[in-house]
Scaffold this motif. Structure first.
Motif, PDB file in Angstrom:
ATOM      1  N   THR A 516      44.351  43.677  42.950  1.00 37.84           N
ATOM      2  CA  THR A 516      43.312  44.389  41.881  1.00 37.84           C
ATOM      3  C   THR A 516      42.436  43.372  40.879  1.00 37.84           C
ATOM      4  O   THR A 516      41.507  43.813  40.092  1.00 37.84           O
ATOM      5  CB  THR A 516      44.111  45.072  41.099  1.00 37.84           C
ATOM      6  OG1 THR A 516      45.249  44.532  40.525  1.00 37.84           O
ATOM      7  CG2 THR A 516      44.592  46.259  41.687  1.00 37.84           C
ATOM      8  N   ALA A 517      42.743  42.018  40.985  1.00 35.03           N
ATOM      9  CA  ALA A 517      41.764  41.129  40.353  1.00 35.03           C
ATOM     10  C   ALA A 517      41.220  40.062  41.260  1.00 35.03           C
ATOM     11  O   ALA A 517      40.921  38.995  40.558  1.00 35.03           O
ATOM     12  CB  ALA A 517      43.059  40.125  39.268  1.00 35.03           C
ATOM     13  N   LYS A 518      40.969  40.386  42.484  1.00 27.23           N
ATOM     14  CA  LYS A 518      40.159  39.383  43.270  1.00 27.23           C
ATOM     15  C   LYS A 518      38.912  39.007  42.918  1.00 27.23           C
ATOM     16  O   LYS A 518      38.315  38.133  43.285  1.00 27.23           O
ATOM     17  CB  LYS A 518      40.250  39.892  44.613  1.00 27.23           C
ATOM     18  CG  LYS A 518      39.647  41.434  44.774  1.00 27.23           C
ATOM     19  CD  LYS A 518      39.920  41.668  46.403  1.00 27.23           C
ATOM     20  CE  LYS A 518      39.290  42.829  46.755  1.00 27.23           C
ATOM     21  NZ  LYS A 518      39.317  43.329  48.292  1.00 27.23           N
ATOM     22  N   HIS A 519      38.296  39.984  42.194  1.00 23.83           N
ATOM     23  CA  HIS A 519      36.845  39.742  41.643  1.00 23.83           C
ATOM     24  C   HIS A 519      36.690  39.046  40.643  1.00 23.83           C
ATOM     25  O   HIS A 519      35.631  38.546  40.263  1.00 23.83           O
ATOM     26  CB  HIS A 519      36.338  41.587  41.229  1.00 23.83           C
ATOM     27  CG  HIS A 519      36.961  42.060  40.087  1.00 23.83           C
ATOM     28  ND1 HIS A 519      38.447  42.371  40.286  1.00 23.83           N
ATOM     29  CD2 HIS A 519      36.759  42.427  38.832  1.00 23.83           C
ATOM     30  CE1 HIS A 519      38.843  43.112  39.141  1.00 23.83           C
ATOM     31  NE2 HIS A 519      37.567  42.903  38.317  1.00 23.83           N
ATOM     32  N   VAL A 520      37.791  38.605  39.859  1.00 21.99           N
ATOM     33  CA  VAL A 520      37.802  37.531  38.834  1.00 21.99           C
ATOM     34  C   VAL A 520      38.654  36.350  39.161  1.00 21.99           C
ATOM     35  O   VAL A 520      39.123  35.641  38.167  1.00 21.99           O
ATOM     36  CB  VAL A 520      38.196  38.351  37.538  1.00 21.99           C
ATOM     37  CG1 VAL A 520      37.026  39.087  36.975  1.00 21.99           C
ATOM     38  CG2 VAL A 520      39.688  38.879  37.632  1.00 21.99           C
ATOM     39  N   LYS A 521      38.636  36.067  40.421  1.00 21.25           N
ATOM     40  CA  LYS A 521      39.467  34.830  41.044  1.00 21.25           C
ATOM     41  C   LYS A 521      38.590  33.486  40.243  1.00 21.25           C
ATOM     42  O   LYS A 521      37.303  33.434  40.311  1.00 21.25           O
ATOM     43  CB  LYS A 521      39.548  34.796  42.295  1.00 21.25           C
ATOM     44  CG  LYS A 521      40.194  33.509  43.035  1.00 21.25           C
ATOM     45  CD  LYS A 521      40.125  33.734  44.475  1.00 21.25           C
ATOM     46  CE  LYS A 521      40.775  32.812  45.240  1.00 21.25           C
ATOM     47  NZ  LYS A 521      40.879  32.683  46.699  1.00 21.25           N
TER      48      LYS A 521
END
Length: 629
Positions: A516-521
């Motif tokens: 759920t946080a791959k977009h802000v890696k």
């Protein structure tokens, strides 16, 4: 007859011995400034106030300094008739103020000095100094006021306030009108920051005129300046967090896992600490404290309690492993949610999107599967002979992470949060027939569970350390010397064995890789995290009315040898992945790299996002409900 002749000389000798012994005690044994002779009206005390200690951040950046100011003081019984119009004109006050302050000073003490007018400017002081001799009973006292080079960390630093009559009576060190730490580190470390007053004793004659030093000044002392403090706070990180939380409400708490040092303690909305000094302080104080809507004086990082939401699934997984009700490979199916109770009972929805195959712990964390953790919780509550016994074991594990109680940090405010116990549920359900399905909301961090942001940040620090934490604290050095306080240097072990943390940490790592946080890696930083979205309801006409959810995120980085652990709560922020997750990534990169460059688009979006419209909507619902009741 002979005995009578001896009685008088014996009495004379005994009486003389008593007088000599008393004189020796007063002049040799007990000759300090508490001598009763110094308390009479013939002796005048004149205090010299020390500078309060300076305050720095962990990198030596100045947070709090001093600037000179001047108070006009008065001793009512020494006041002689004077030109009141000229005096009022000099001090820029009206006659009503003069009469009122003189009356209050006399009530406080006719013989002791009290503040008549505080915080003269340098210009006013210079002008008054030339004429003060004309006004008997009035004097000018120099003192230091706080000065804040930066507009950040007001909630951490606190402020100083004038000593009131009540405190002056309770604590003999202070006199009315002096300054005392009232909130934040100013209050917590008042005894270190304030220093020690100097005092000189003057002898007065029967006309109350000073005729010279008392006993040639042998009791006089010089002031000792306060000690400087270095805090654990990183000013740049603190200011950056406040920028990201602009036009939002909530808190950010960042901790160094290896020490328990608090790196950032952000509350939003905040205020400029300079508003709490100077002649405008009283007016500003009333405005800030009376703002019961946005509550800028309320530290949401320490005092607000929220349902922890999905980040709580991390600790559910750890307890499940420790209690041996699951292994890292144990799988459960999710059919878009979890059905519990009777055959056609209630249904808890799930958005993990995984159907047709079993979900294990690592995947359950990465995709935040409600079904997985509801099954784990069911096994935990059914493990022992009764729900009460099972829940008691569950609560013991939670308490070992510091949840449900004050953490013991060195700031004077906070909230305990709430972890429901078996006794609590026995009172709610007097027949004591409650079971896992009755309290299933606990499985996903909702229900009755309440935590503060600092408690969740500390929980994540314990996970990052694989099973222990240090009590969070804000003080790092005193006069440049590192603190050696056992309370803050002793490891606190959780009830979870170290080997049980790796599966959970791997799941947190996958949150950034495929979850759920791959977009802000962040490139080159291995971050472990967990999103959370907590339902937020307002009651309208007795019916629950849903408004925007709270956005939550917890994380630590790097995965190995972690340097920072944090928790973010954004009230009415929506999904945890929408606002809280980007803030966490930006904060982590800022701290570890000194700048945030990887997520510039996200940074600009977060800074420009305002939730004020959502807060107004929620307020209007609350006001409508209140008016109808």
């Amino acid at each position: 007859m002979k005995k009578r002749n001896l009685l008088f000389p014996i009495l004379v000798v005994i009486t003389g011995f008593i007088f000599v012994a008393r004189l020796f005690f007063l002049q040799v044994v007990h000759h300090d400034d508490n001598d009763i002779s110094l308390k009479g009206s013939a002796i005048k005390r004149i205090y010299t106030y020390p500078e309060r200690g300076f305050v720095y951040d962990r990198n030596g950046k100045l947070l709090v300094a001093n600037e000179q100011t001047y108070d006009v003081k008065v001793i009512p019984n020494e006041v002689k008739p004077f030109d009141t119009l000229e005096f009022c004109d000099l001090l820029k006050i009206d006659k009503n103020y003069l009469i009122e302050k003189l009356a209050k000073s006399r009530v406080y003490s006719p013989w002791l000095p009290s503040v008549f007018l505080s915080q003269l400017s340098k210009e006013d002081y210079a002008y008054l100094q030339e004429k003060i001799h004309k006004y008997k009973g009035f004097s000018i006292q120099r003192k230091s006021l706080r000065k804040y080079p930066h507009k950040s960390a007001a909630n951490v630093l606190g402020y100083i306030n004038e000593v009131n009559e009540e405190l002056a009576r309770k604590n003999p060190y202070y006199e009315q009108g002096e300054l005392v730490g009232t909130q934040g580190i100013e209050k917590e470390y008042e005894n270190i920051l304030r220093g020690t007053k100097g005092v000189s004793y003057k002898l007065r004659n029967r006309l109350n005129k000073v005729i010279g030093p008392y006993k040639e000044g042998i009791y006089d002392t010089l002031p000792k300046p306060g000690k400087d403090l270095s805090l654990t706070i990183d000013l740049d990180l603190q200011a950056y967090g406040e920028l990201l939380m602009n036009n939002k409400r909530g808190g950010i708490v960042a901790i160094e896992p290896s020490t328990g040092e608090i790196l950032a303690l952000v509350t939003a909305p905040n205020y400029d600490p300079n508003l709490m000094v100077g002649r405008e302080r009283s007016k500003n104080s009333v405005k800030l404290f009376n703002d019961t809507i946005s509550k800028p004086m309320f530290d949401r990082g320490l005092q607000s309690t929220y349902a922890p939401g999905s980040p709580f699934k991390l600790i559910q997984g750890l307890i499940g492993l420790q209690e041996n009700v699951i292994t890292p490979k144990t799988g459960f199916y999710c059919h878009h949610g979890y059905r519990y109770g009777s055959r056609n009972g209630a249904f808890m929805g799930c958005h993990c999107g995984i159907t047709g195959r079993p979900i294990d712990l690592r995947l359950g964390i990465a995709k935040s599967c409600n079904s997985y953790f509801s099954n784990v919780y069911k096994l935990l509550i059914e493990k022992y002979s009764s729900s009460q016994e099972s829940l008691t074991h569950w609560v013991e594990h939670l308490h070992s992470f510091g949840l449900g109680n004050y953490l013991g940090y060195d700031l004077p405010i906070g909230a305990k949060g709430f972890i429901p116990t078996a006794d609590y549920y026995d009172k709610v359900y007097p027949r004591k027939t409650w079971r896992y399905s009755t309290i299933i909301s606990n499985a996903i961090g909702q229900g009755e569970i309440l935590t503060t942001p600092i408690q969740l940040a500390n929980m994540i620090a314990a996970i990052a350390n694989r099973g222990y934490y240090f009590t969070p604290h804000i003080l790092k050095k005193v006069n440049g010397n590192p603190i050696e306080i056992e309370k803050y240097t002793t490891k606190k072990q959780t009830t979870i064995d170290p080997e049980n943390f790796e599966p959970v940490i791997n799941g947190m790592f996958d949150v950034y890789q495929s979850g759920t946080a791959k977009h802000v890696k962040i490139k080159d930083i291995d971050i472990c995290g967990k999103t959370g979205t907590v339902q937020n309801y307002i009651r309208k006409n007795g019916v629950r009315y849903e408004v925007a959810d709270h956005s939550i995120f917890v994380a630590f980085a790097p995965k190995d040898n972690p340097k920072i652990a944090l928790a973010i709560f954004v009230e009415n922020g929506g999904f945890g992945s929408t606002i809280a997750a980007p803030i966490a990534s930006l904060m982590i990169e800022k701290y570890l790299k000194g700048t945030s460059t990887s997520l510039k688009w996200w940074e600009e979006r977060i800074i420009n996002t305002s939730l004020e419209a959502e807060y107004k909507k929620q307020l209007s619902i609350q006001l409508l409900e209140k008016s109808q009741n």
